[in-house]
Design a protein around this motif. Sequence first.
Motif, mmCIF file in Angstrom:
data_model
loop_
_atom_site.group_PDB
_atom_site.id
_atom_site.type_symbol
_atom_site.label_atom_id
_atom_site.label_comp_id
_atom_site.label_asym_id
_atom_site.label_seq_id
_atom_site.Cartn_x
_atom_site.Cartn_y
_atom_site.Cartn_z
ATOM 1 N N ASP A 87 1.051 -11.092 19.122
ATOM 2 C CA ASP A 87 0.281 -12.196 18.816
ATOM 3 C C ASP A 87 0.304 -13.241 20.106
ATOM 4 O O ASP A 87 1.378 -13.431 20.906
ATOM 5 N N GLU A 135 6.576 -8.975 12.434
ATOM 6 C CA GLU A 135 5.938 -8.218 11.957
ATOM 7 C C GLU A 135 6.208 -6.725 12.597
ATOM 8 O O GLU A 135 6.212 -5.769 12.200
ATOM 9 N N SER A 161 2.950 -10.485 14.932
ATOM 10 C CA SER A 161 4.114 -11.546 15.206
ATOM 11 C C SER A 161 5.476 -10.762 15.381
ATOM 12 O O SER A 161 5.357 -9.522 15.307
ATOM 13 N N ARG A 162 6.333 -11.431 16.257
ATOM 14 C CA ARG A 162 7.478 -10.735 16.496
ATOM 15 C C ARG A 162 8.112 -9.971 15.499
ATOM 16 O O ARG A 162 8.495 -8.808 15.374
ATOM 17 N N SER A 191 0.421 -16.284 20.346
ATOM 18 C CA SER A 191 1.383 -17.323 19.873
ATOM 19 C C SER A 191 2.735 -16.932 20.399
ATOM 20 O O SER A 191 3.788 -17.999 20.400
ATOM 21 N N GLU A 192 3.057 -15.539 20.317
ATOM 22 C CA GLU A 192 4.608 -15.199 20.744
ATOM 23 C C GLU A 192 4.808 -15.319 22.217
ATOM 24 O O GLU A 192 5.817 -14.925 22.494
#
Length: 294
Positions: free
Chosen positions: A218, A237, A234-235, A220-221
């Motif tokens: 994502d 996930e 996400s990291r 955001s990461e």
Amino acid sequence: MSGHGNVHVIAVPFDSAHRARRMGAGPPHLVACGLLDRLRESRRRVELSELAPPHEAWVAEIRTAFDLDRQLAGTVAAARTRGAFPLTLAGNCITSVGTVGGLGAGTTGVLWFDAHGDFNTPESTVGGFLDGMALATVVGRCWTSLAASVPGFAPVAEANVVLVGARDLDDAESELLNASAVVHLRAEEAATRLDAELAALGRRVDQIYVHVDLDVLDASEGRVNGYSGGQGLSRSELLAAIESAGQRCRVAAGAITAYDPAYDTDGRVARTAIDVALALANAGDVRHAAQPRH
Ligand SMILES: [Mn+2]
């Protein structure tokens, strides 16, 4: 035997035949950031090889990519013969052809994380970037003569491919993907559906290759490369998904691709990439541990 098998890290630091440029700078940067040391913390023996095209060869995007794939197939096969887990660090996703080739005979499945489909063909592509055709090549839709020159390579059945997180698709590519048998999970479906898909895949195939194009993350990461963005994994996930792959399938090889350190200004993606390397090695270990029961 101990739970931690040896790992052969195979660096292929090229992007479109350019060494250490753009995403080709990713593999040496990850090594400089301590990727090998992190793997060694769990008392694994970790070897590193770096591949380069033959000296006399003319350099060209497509030709050089397959020159590297032929070498990679041999290096992956040799690692497996020694009982080491092959972990490819590559600029380009087209290295998947070499890694799959190195796994040789047996039914191979693919778990492919990517913001993109990599499912274009020479006829559908409008960008002309070979990496946009990487998964299509793995399943035998294009570059079939060149792929056949990669030792051990056989196209992977589309039904044995699970693609996770692809959200940036060209129109024609999207049509090709929708009409294919590839299992395509959006990032937001991974948490609820991926484990069952992997369990089913594990029953259909002898082994799987786990391909992690880091731009599946994502936005955001962190920023992974010039192509990244949008809603991805996400990291945590991503790491959980790799762990689940290790539990449901025999993970025979892994790859981390498409990381351009120039975009990773705060170093967060490098740290995640090193966590991913460890997760892939651990997923491979489950295979080692499970072997005596087969
Ligand atoms: Mn890719």
